[in-house]
Design an enzyme around this catalytic site. Structure first.
Site, PDB file in Angstrom:
ATOM      1  N   HIS A 121      48.272  27.052  78.106  1.00 57.28           N
ATOM      2  CA  HIS A 121      47.981  25.741  78.686  1.00 57.28           C
ATOM      3  C   HIS A 121      48.755  24.602  78.036  1.00 57.28           C
ATOM      4  O   HIS A 121      48.900  23.537  78.629  1.00 57.28           O
ATOM      5  CB  HIS A 121      46.475  25.465  78.659  1.00 57.28           C
ATOM      6  CG  HIS A 121      45.929  25.041  77.334  1.00 57.28           C
ATOM      7  ND1 HIS A 121      45.469  25.941  76.399  1.00 57.28           N
ATOM      8  CD2 HIS A 121      45.760  23.812  76.784  1.00 57.28           C
ATOM      9  CE1 HIS A 121      45.024  25.286  75.338  1.00 57.28           C
ATOM     10  NE2 HIS A 121      45.195  24.005  75.545  1.00 57.28           N
TER      11      HIS A 121
ATOM     12  N   HIS B 264      45.137  26.858  68.140  1.00 54.84           N
ATOM     13  CA  HIS B 264      44.389  26.081  69.136  1.00 54.84           C
ATOM     14  C   HIS B 264      44.267  26.827  70.459  1.00 54.84           C
ATOM     15  O   HIS B 264      43.137  27.035  70.939  1.00 54.84           O
ATOM     16  CB  HIS B 264      45.042  24.717  69.326  1.00 54.84           C
ATOM     17  CG  HIS B 264      44.443  23.917  70.449  1.00 54.84           C
ATOM     18  ND1 HIS B 264      43.143  23.473  70.445  1.00 54.84           N
ATOM     19  CD2 HIS B 264      44.977  23.507  71.643  1.00 54.84           C
ATOM     20  CE1 HIS B 264      42.885  22.815  71.560  1.00 54.84           C
ATOM     21  NE2 HIS B 264      43.986  22.828  72.303  1.00 54.84           N
TER      22      HIS B 264
ATOM     23  N   GLU C 297      53.790  21.658  78.342  1.00 57.12           N
ATOM     24  CA  GLU C 297      53.760  20.273  77.863  1.00 57.12           C
ATOM     25  C   GLU C 297      54.479  20.123  76.530  1.00 57.12           C
ATOM     26  O   GLU C 297      55.217  19.158  76.318  1.00 57.12           O
ATOM     27  CB  GLU C 297      52.313  19.813  77.712  1.00 57.12           C
ATOM     28  CG  GLU C 297      52.195  18.384  77.190  1.00 57.12           C
ATOM     29  CD  GLU C 297      50.758  18.021  76.859  1.00 57.12           C
ATOM     30  OE1 GLU C 297      50.526  16.854  76.514  1.00 57.12           O
ATOM     31  OE2 GLU C 297      49.887  18.906  76.939  1.00 57.12           O
ATOM     32  N   ASP C 298      54.300  21.081  75.611  1.00 58.79           N
ATOM     33  CA  ASP C 298      54.747  20.903  74.229  1.00 58.79           C
ATOM     34  C   ASP C 298      55.943  21.753  73.836  1.00 58.79           C
ATOM     35  O   ASP C 298      56.432  21.636  72.715  1.00 58.79           O
ATOM     36  CB  ASP C 298      53.592  21.229  73.263  1.00 58.79           C
ATOM     37  CG  ASP C 298      52.426  20.256  73.423  1.00 58.79           C
ATOM     38  OD1 ASP C 298      52.667  19.131  73.880  1.00 58.79           O
ATOM     39  OD2 ASP C 298      51.286  20.637  73.100  1.00 58.79           O
TER      40      ASP C 298
ATOM     41  N   ASP D 230      39.022  23.281  75.725  1.00 59.79           N
ATOM     42  CA  ASP D 230      40.005  22.556  74.906  1.00 59.79           C
ATOM     43  C   ASP D 230      39.332  21.405  74.152  1.00 59.79           C
ATOM     44  O   ASP D 230      39.543  21.222  72.951  1.00 59.79           O
ATOM     45  CB  ASP D 230      41.114  22.031  75.822  1.00 59.79           C
ATOM     46  CG  ASP D 230      42.145  21.202  75.065  1.00 59.79           C
ATOM     47  OD1 ASP D 230      43.070  21.802  74.503  1.00 59.79           O
ATOM     48  OD2 ASP D 230      42.007  19.961  75.039  1.00 59.79           O
TER      49      ASP D 230
END
Length: 693
Positions: free
Chosen positions: A117, A93, A121-122, A182
Site C-alpha cells: 500500500h 509498517h 507512493e514512497d 494503517d
C-alpha cells in the site's frame, strides 16, 4: 483481535498481569531485521511474514501463499533503506498493517494490497508494475490507498484527505479497511512524535476514523483505537481507569463463576455453546464507571455465548431467562433488527442469587466474526461478479457490500461547497449512531439516520426535486414535512408541479441528513428573497365574496315558510334530507345522516317534510385541505371555473405547519356535477382532500 478485551499491550505502562491471553505481540524490530536479511530459502515464505501467513491460514486454510511471498519480496526490496521515525526499517509498517488485517480474517487480495500500500507512493514501483505482477484487483486497491495518502492541501489537508478517502472507499470498501489498519499501527507507534502532533492525530482519529470503523463494523480496530486516543487526549482519566482495572485484577472476579453456571444450564438443556468471559476495554470501563459510579466485579466484563445457528440464540435466551432472573430493561434483539453496520446479537442481563448482574451477549460464530471484523469479514465483494475486460479500472464499481450510509456520504460530498462545510457535516453525520429503514410508496426502501424527518426522506428519494415537496403521507396518514420518521414507516412524498416551488427556511430546523441540509442551504442562498420570507407571521383569513347570492332550492311542505340549508352538512340534490321548524318560523334542511338530525328530534323540534325543486342548480359549501404553495388559490379558482361553477364566497385560513384550509361556497348549475367538481379540485397540485362542509 477482541473487540471488547482490554488491550494493555497498546499501552506500555499497563501491568503485565493484565495481558490478554492468546498470540503474543509481534516484535517489530525482529521482523525488521528479518526483512533486511531476506528469506533463507527460495521455496518458502520469508521469516518476516511468517506470523502473517499463520494468521491468514487460521481463517483461510486453503489460501495460496505464493502471492503474499511475491508481494512481500517486492515491498521489502522497494522499501529497503527507508526508516521510520521510530528508527525501525520501514518494511515493519506494511508488515504490521497486514498482520492486523490477517488476524481479522481479510482475504488474500486485501493482504497483498496491504503489503504494497505504500510502494507506489514512497518508492519507484508503478501501478502498471503492480497490475502486471498481481492483477487488476490489487492494482485497484493500491491505487485507492495511494490517492488518499499522496494528497497535501495545506490547512485543509484533513478535510480533503477524508473526502478523497470516502470516494476511494466507495469504489472498494477494502481501501478503508487498509486505511483503518494503517491508522491503528500509526497510533500504536505515535510516541515518537511531538505531543502537539500526537494530539492532532488523535483528535482526527476520534472524530472520523473511530466512527468510520464503527460504521464499517470493525469493532476490533475501533476499540483499540478508542483506548489509544483515550490515553493521549485524556491522560489523567486514562490513568485512573488503568488503576481501577489493575485493582480489580487483584480481587475475586465473579464472572468466571457465572460463566460456569451458564455452561451448566446450557449443557443440561442440550444446547452446544461456547461460553467466554470478555473483559471490557479501557474506554468501556470508563463509560460504565461514569454511568454507575462505584463498579462491582461483574461490571468489568461481559459473558459471550457462541452457538451454531440463529435458532440456538433464542434457545439460549430462553434458558437464561428461565434459570436466572432477567433484567428486562437490558434486553435488545439485534438479530431480528440488525444494526446498520451488520452487527447481530442478542443482548440481555441476568441477576445471580449473590446479587451480581452480568451482561450476556448471545450470537452465532458467524455473527461473532462479522461483529469483530465487519466488512473485512465479507471478503472480496467482487469475487462472484463477471469480470469485464473492457472496464476502465478508474471507474466506480457497484459494491454489493457498500453500506447505505456510505452511499449517502458519496452523494452529498460532491455537493459540499467547501472543505470546512464538508468537514463539519461529515462529523455530524458520523455522530449518528443508529439508522432506520423506511419504505417508499413505490416499494423501495430508504436508509436514514435515526431522527430523520420527512424532509430528509424527500431529499434522499428525489434529490433536488425535493425542493418542490409540499407534504407527505406516513403510513397512509397525512402529516407535516417536519414529522420524524420511525423504523419501518411507509412514506409517500407529495411534490408540487410548480417549478418555482422551493424549500422554506424553517426546513433546516428539521433536516438531519447532510444531503438535505446542503441542498436546502444552497437553494436559499440562490434565492435570498425567498429565504427572508416567513410563513409564521399571524395573518387574517383571506376572504373572497362573489357578486351574487342564491336561494335555496329545497321546498318545505309548510306554506310561506323560509327554507334554509343547514351549514353543518350543506345538503344538495339528490341528498336524502329532513326539515325541522326553528325559531322565526324557518325550516332548516339537513342531510338525513347529519348528527344534528338526532339532536333536533331529541329536543322535540317539529319535523317538516321537505323535497327538492325540479330545478337542477344548487348551492354547496366545500372544504379543501392543501399544502401551502404559491398560486394555489388561483389554481383552485381556475379549476372550479373550468367546471362551470360560480364562486359565491371563498375563505383561506392562515397556514398551520404548512397546511392551508380553503372554504368555498359554490353555486352549481347542476347538482349532478358535484362529484366531478370535487375530483377536479383534488387534482390541483398540493390539494390532498376535498369534502362537503
Amino acid at each position: 483481535m477482541s473487540a471488547e478485551a482490554t488491550n494493555p499491550e497498546a499501552h506500555p505502562e499497563a501491568r503485565p498481569e493484565l495481558r490478554r491471553r492468546g498470540r503474543s505481540r509481534i516484535d517489530l524490530r525482529r521482523l525488521g531485521r528479518a526483512a533486511l536479511l531476506g528469506p533463507t530459502s527460495r521455496d518458502r515464505l520469508p521469516d518476516a511474514i511468517g506470523h502473517v501467513a499463520e494468521a491468514h491460514r487460521a481463517h483461510h486454510p486453503d489460501a495460496d501463499m505464493s502471492i503474499l511471498r511475491r508481494a512481500y519480496l517486492l515491498a521489502e526490496s522497494s522499501h529497503r533503506g527507508q526508516m521510520r521515525k521510530s528508527g525501525e526499517p520501514y518494511i515493519t509498517h506494511p508488515l504490521a498493517v497486514t498482520l492486523i488485517l490477517a488476524e481479522l480474517g481479510a482475504e488474500t487480495t486485501t493482504l497483498t494490497a496491504s503489503l504494497l500500500h505504500d510502494t507506489v507512493e514512497d518508492t519507484d514501483v508503478t501501478l502498471d508494475q503492480v497490475r502486471a505482477e498481481f492483477g487488476d484487483e490489487v492494482r485497484f486497491i493500491v491505487d485507492g490507498v495511494t490517492k488518499v495518502e499522496k494528497i497535501d492541501y495545506g490547512a485543509a489537508a484533513e478535510p480533503e484527505t477524508f473526502r478523497k478517502m470516502l470516494v476511494a472507499t466507495g469504489n472498494d470498501v477494502r481501501v478503508m479497511s487498509i486505511k483503518l489498519a494503517d491508522r491503528l499501527h500509526n497510533m500504536r507507534t505515535l510516541g515518537v512524535m511531538r505531543p502537539e502532533k500526537q494530539a492532532r492525530i488523535a483528535k482526527v482519529t476520534r472524530d472520523v476514523l473511530i466512527p468510520l470503523a464503527e460504521r464499517l463494523g470493525v469493532q476490533a480496530l475501533k476499540t483499540e483505537l478508542e483506548d489509544l486516543v483515550f490515553a493521549i487526549l485524556h491522560p489523567e482519566e486514562y490513568e485512573s481507569t488503568r488503576a481501577l482495572i489493575a485493582a480489580h485484577a487483584g480481587e475475586r472476579d465473579p464472572l468466571p463463576g457465572i460463566a460456569d453456571s451458564v455452561r451448566t444450564v446450557l449443557r443440561e438443556a442440550g444446547i452446544s455453546a461456547e461460553v467466554q468471559v470478555r473483559p471490557r476495554h479501557f474506554v468501556s470501563v470508563h463509560r460504565i464507571a461514569r454511568q454507575r459510579g462505584e463498579l462491582r466485579g461483574s461490571d468489568f466484563g461481559r459473558i459471550l455465548v457462541l452457538v451454531g445457528e440463529n435458532a440456538d440464540c433464542y434457545g439460549v435466551l430462553g434458558e437464561l431467562h428461565t434459570c436466572f432472573t432477567p433484567v428486562v430493561s437490558e434486553f435488545k434483539d439485534f438479530i431480528a433488527t440488525p444494526k446498520f453496520n451488520l452487527y447481530q446479537s442478542l443482548h440481555t442481563a441476568v441477576a445471580t442469587p449473590e446479587g451480581y448482574v452480568a451482561e450476556v451477549i448471545v450470537r452465532t460464530r458467524q455473527m461473532h466474526r462479522v461483529a469483530e471484523a465487519g466488512v473485512v469479514a465479507l471478503g472480496n465483494p467482487y469475487a462472484t461478479a463477471t469480470p469485464d475486460a473492457t472496464a476502465d479500472p478508474d471507474e466506480e464499481r457497484v459494491d454489493p457490500t457498500r453500506p447505505g450510509w456510505l452511499s449517502r456520504l458519496l452523494d452529498w460530498q460532491q455537493s459540499a461547497p467547501d472543505p470546512d462545510t464538508f468537514w463539519t457535516v461529515l462529523r455530524a453525520e458520523l455522530a449518528q449512531d443508529r439508522e432506520i429503514t423506511v419504505f417508499r410508496a413505490d416499494g423501495g426502501t430508504l436508509g436514514l439516520p435515526a431522527g430523520a424527518s420527512c424532509i430528509d426522506a424527500a431529499y434522499a428519494q428525489h434529490g433536488e426535486a425535493a425542493h418542490g415537496c409540499i407534504g407527505a403521507r406516513v403510513n397512509g396518514r397525512l402529516t407535516s414535512l417536519s414529522s420524524a420518521l420511525s423504523d419501518g414507516d411507509t412514506v409517500q412524498l407529495l411534490l408540487a408541479q410548480d417549478a418555482s416551488s422551493g424549500p422554506a427556511a424553517e426546513w433546516l430546523d428539521h433536516a438531519r441528513t447532510p444531503a438535505a441540509r446542503i441542498a436546502i442551504s444552497s437553494w436559499l442562498e440562490a434565492h435570498p428573497d425567498r429565504a427572508m420570507a416567513t410563513t409564521t407571521a399571524a395573518r387574517a383569513p383571506l376572504s373572497v365574496v362573489g357578486a351574487r347570492g342564491g336561494g335555496a332550492n329545497a321546498v318545505a311542505d309548510l306554506p310561506d315558510a323560509t327554507v334554509r340549508l343547514a351549514g353543518c352538512c350543506t345538503p344538495v340534490p339528490p341528498d336524502a334530507v329532513a326539515g325541522f321548524l326553528v325559531r322565526g318560523g324557518a325550516v332548516t334542511v339537513h342531510r338525513i345522516h347529519c348528527a344534528a338530525v338526532a339532536q333536533m328530534r331529541a329536543v322535540g323540534r317539529t319535523s317538516v317534510a321537505v323535497h327538492w325543486r325540479a330545478t337542477a342548480d344548487c348551492r354547496v359549501t366545500l372544504l379543501a385541505e392543501s399544502f401551502g404553495r404559491p398560486h394555489l388559490l388561483a389554481d383552485l379558482t381556475e379549476a372550479i371555473a373550468h367546471e362551470g361553477v360560480e364562486v359565491v364566497s371563498a375563505t383561506v385560513e392562515p397556514p398551520v405547519e404548512g397546511r392551508v384550509r380553503h372554504t368555498y361556497t359554490l353555486q352549481l348549475p347542476d347538482a349532478a356535477g358535484l362529484p366531478a367538481l370535487m375530483r377536479a379540485m383534488r387534482d390541483v397540485p398540493g390539494v390532498y382532500d376535498v369534502g362537503r362542509a
